[in-house]
Design an enzyme around this catalytic site. Structure first.
Site, short mmCIF file in Angstrom:
data_model
loop_
_atom_site.label_atom_id
_atom_site.label_comp_id
_atom_site.label_asym_id
_atom_site.label_seq_id
_atom_site.Cartn_x
_atom_site.Cartn_y
_atom_site.Cartn_z
N LYS A 260 0.85 -1.21 0.00
CA LYS A 260 0.00 0.00 0.00
C LYS A 260 0.88 1.25 0.00
CE LYS A 260 -3.25 2.56 3.01
NZ LYS A 260 -4.12 2.50 4.22
N ASP A 265 -2.83 10.05 4.10
CA ASP A 265 -4.23 9.64 4.23
C ASP A 265 -5.00 10.63 5.12
OD1 ASP A 265 -6.63 8.34 4.39
OD2 ASP A 265 -5.89 6.63 5.57
N LYS A 272 -10.45 12.26 8.75
CA LYS A 272 -9.94 11.80 10.04
C LYS A 272 -9.92 12.94 11.04
CE LYS A 272 -6.70 8.27 8.40
NZ LYS A 272 -7.36 7.11 9.06
N ASP A 283 1.54 6.25 5.66
CA ASP A 283 0.58 5.28 5.16
C ASP A 283 1.08 4.55 3.91
OD1 ASP A 283 -1.77 3.97 5.67
OD2 ASP A 283 -3.07 5.41 4.66
N ASP A 342 -12.38 6.67 4.02
CA ASP A 342 -11.14 6.44 4.77
C ASP A 342 -10.68 4.97 4.66
OD1 ASP A 342 -9.00 7.06 6.32
OD2 ASP A 342 -10.10 7.16 8.23
N GLU A 344 -9.50 3.49 2.16
CA GLU A 344 -8.98 3.70 0.81
C GLU A 344 -7.90 2.70 0.44
OE1 GLU A 344 -7.75 5.10 3.39
OE2 GLU A 344 -5.61 4.91 3.04
N ARG A 346 -7.58 -0.45 0.88
CA ARG A 346 -8.08 -1.70 0.28
C ARG A 346 -8.51 -1.49 -1.16
NH1 ARG A 346 -12.37 -2.22 5.04
NH2 ARG A 346 -10.65 -1.13 6.07
N1 BES Z 1 -4.30 4.28 7.04
C1 BES Z 1 -5.42 3.95 7.84
C2 BES Z 1 -5.09 2.93 8.94
C3 BES Z 1 -4.13 3.38 10.00
C4 BES Z 1 -4.62 3.91 11.20
C5 BES Z 1 -2.77 3.22 9.85
C6 BES Z 1 -3.73 4.30 12.19
C7 BES Z 1 -1.89 3.61 10.84
C8 BES Z 1 -2.37 4.14 12.02
C9 BES Z 1 -6.52 3.36 6.96
O1 BES Z 1 -6.60 3.85 5.68
C10 BES Z 1 -7.81 3.69 7.63
O2 BES Z 1 -8.13 4.85 7.67
N2 BES Z 1 -8.52 2.69 8.13
C11 BES Z 1 -9.77 2.89 8.76
C12 BES Z 1 -10.77 2.02 8.06
C13 BES Z 1 -12.19 2.26 8.48
C14 BES Z 1 -12.66 3.61 8.01
C15 BES Z 1 -13.05 1.18 7.86
C16 BES Z 1 -9.62 2.49 10.23
O3 BES Z 1 -9.00 1.47 10.50
O4 BES Z 1 -10.08 3.24 11.08
ZN ZN Z 2 -4.86 4.59 4.88
MN MN Z 3 -7.76 5.61 5.55
#
Ligand code: BES
Ligand code: ZN
Ligand code: MN
Length: 492
Positions: A260, A265, A272, A283, A342, A344, A346
């Site tokens: 990825k 992000d 966020k 990210d 968010d 994204e 995947r």
């Molecule tokens: N990049 C984030 C995940 C992340 C969070 C990485 C904290 C490192 C530290 C990812 O893109 C994300 O935002 N995931 C969300 C998904 C949800 C919206 C389904 C999450 O895990 O909150």
């Molecule tokens: Zn992300």
């Molecule tokens: Mn995200």
């Protein structure tokens, strides 16, 4: 750091580092050191317990009656690779300008002789990593200037060749890891998708693999709709980098890695909260793991045919950005309902995985991503999440994690979780909408795009790509995955 392996020391006034593990024999070792360097054994015992990262700085006399600066370096109890690396890294980092410019490392007095090769590689890796300087944008030149240290590794003749090889490996890993650490720590205004693909092109030349880049203008026709969807809100064009390394002889296995590469992000319209948003420059930790592994595989000339794919974009807010409820297509042709912008990572991994399977048909398929906050809630910053239905692949990855200290822990991916991301309107949705099992449902989403690959694993490295390090007050990049995957490939 200039490192040589030698049986005969030439630097008489070098500072001698003696690494010592905490054990029952510790006192015997200290007696030995006291005798060799004319020191008081009782004082040594009082002052030094050999806990991890502990350092005792001494002035002794050597056999030629010259003054000898000594550094007893504690490694803690039963130190694994991680503790050795951390102790060595902290030693160099914390002392930088206070160290003599010439250093020596000796295993003759301590208690690592039984584990000489592993220890030598780990300590050298740590010493080299300790030279990393995070203050890239500081304007005080004194703070940024590199210190030119040299290190002699003292060995007995019969071990010289093996230790020398271990030293070179430790050094090579550190070089690549530092490149990755720099890339992951780079803020978003100094790192866009083109910077990632440029790194790949340059590294390809330097280390001996190939890199080709699909530019944004060609993505529509090729069908990389997941990447394009995330990129809609961005000023920076997305890139899709494909790297390939082929060994000279016959390859034992064909392995595909997908990482990825979200250069920042924001969450997109499902934005966020701001408190920790600055960490989202990291990210692309999955991309860094894939880049680093490509470079190491080529440097070590591993007998593996390796393909690496990095879809890269940032996830930003804009009038054109994707919105919750949008339905997009993907490289596989499957339709995806966007519930949360968010989620994204995947979306771009979906294209990366499909593209890999359909164009390269690897025998083993692994993706790495800083994919979910959920995996951090489950495992903290201690281990990455492992998601696979293939038992032997699971074992091989878990073992590589134990050997390298880049640990993984396994999660179930039962079909019950798959039901949580069924969509009313499209083939699949990108988020269940519920605050539960987020890391697992993310893995189930990715599974849709592996075309039922029999040997696929997903590694969620959100908690381990950044960690508490000596270099910084805040969490900073670790280059997690480079040693893990290289070790995995070497043991196939
Ligand atoms: N990049 C984030 C995940 C992340 C969070 C990485 C904290 C490192 C530290 C990812 O893109 C994300 O935002 N995931 C969300 C998904 C949800 C919206 C389904 C999450 O895990 O909150
Ligand atoms: Zn992300
Ligand atoms: Mn995200």
């Amino acid at each position: 750091m200039q490192i040589t392996t030698t049986t005969q020391s030439v630097n008489k006034d070098a500072g001698l580092i003696i690494p010592i593990a905490q054990s029952d024999e510790k006192d015997i070792i200290l007696d030995r050191i006291a005798a060799a360097f004319d020191l008081d054994a009782d004082l040594l015992r009082l002052d030094f317990s050999a806990s991890a990262k502990e350092v005792l700085n001494l002035q002794g006399k050597n056999s030629e009656n010259g003054k000898q600066r000594l550094f007893l370096l504690g490694l803690g109890e039963n130190p694994g690779i991680s503790k050795m690396i951390q102790s060595a890294r902290a030693f160099i980092h914390n002392r930088k300008k206070k160290l003599p410019l010439q250093l020596q490392l000796s295993f003759a007095y301590g208690n690592l002789a039984d584990d000489l090769i592993r220890s030598a590689e780990a300590l050298i890796n740590g010493f080299c990593l300790g030279e990393y300087n995070i203050g890239r944008f500081k304007t005080d030149e004194d703070l940024v200037a590199a210190v030119e240290t040299s290190l002699e590794v003292l060995v007995e003749a019969e071990n010289k060749e093996r230790v020398d090889e271990a030293v070179k490996r430790g050094q090579a890993f550190a070089e690549i890891q530092i490149e990755m650490i720099k890339l992951v720590n780079a803020p978003s205004n100094h790192k866009n998708p083109v910077d990632l693909s440029n790194w790949a092109k340059q590294a390809a030349q330097r280390y001996g693999f190939t890199a080709k880049v699909i530019e944004k203008e060609d993505m529509e026709e090729i069908g990389l709709h997941g990447v394009l969807a995330v990129n809609r809100g961005s000023e920076y064009p997305a890139t899709f980098t494909i790297m390939e390394y082929k060994p000279e002889g016959t390859a034992l296995k064909k392995v595909g890695l997908v990482g990825k590469g979200v250069t920042f992000d924001t969450g997109g319209l499902s934005i966020k909260p701001s408190t920790n948003m600055h960490f989202m420059k990291s990210d692309m930790g999955g991309a860094a793991a894939v880049f680093g592994t490509m470079a190491m595989a080529a440097r070590l000339k591993l007998p593996i045919h390796l393909i690496g794919i990095v879809p890269a974009t940032d996830n930003s807010v804009d009038a054109l950005a994707i919105k919750p409820s949008d339905v997009i297509s993907s490289y596989s042709g499957k339709s995806i309902e966007i519930i949360d912008t968010d989620a994204e990572g995947r979306l771009i991994l979906a294209d990366g995985l499909s593209y890999m399977v359909q164009n390269y048909e690897p025998e083993i398929l692994i993706d790495l991503a800083t994919l979910t906050g959920s995996v951090i809630r489950a495992l903290g910053y201690v281990a990455g999440g492992l998601f696979t239905a293939n038992e032997s692949l699971s074992k091989q990855l878990l073992n590589a994690g134990t050997r390298t200290g880049e640990r993984l822990w396994s999660f179930p991916i039962w079909e019950d979780y798959g039901e949580m991301i069924r969509s009313d309107v499209a083939d699949v949705k990108n988020f269940s909408g519920k605050p539960m099992a987020g890391a697992i449902t993310a893995a189930k989403f990715l599974e849709h795009f592996t075309h039922e690959h029999a040997c696929w694993a997903h590694l969620d490295i959100a908690g381990v790509a950044m960690s508490d390090m000596e270099f910084s007050m805040q969490k900073s990049a670790t280059a997690f995955g480079v040693r893990l995957l290289t070790d995995f490939l070497e043991n196939l």
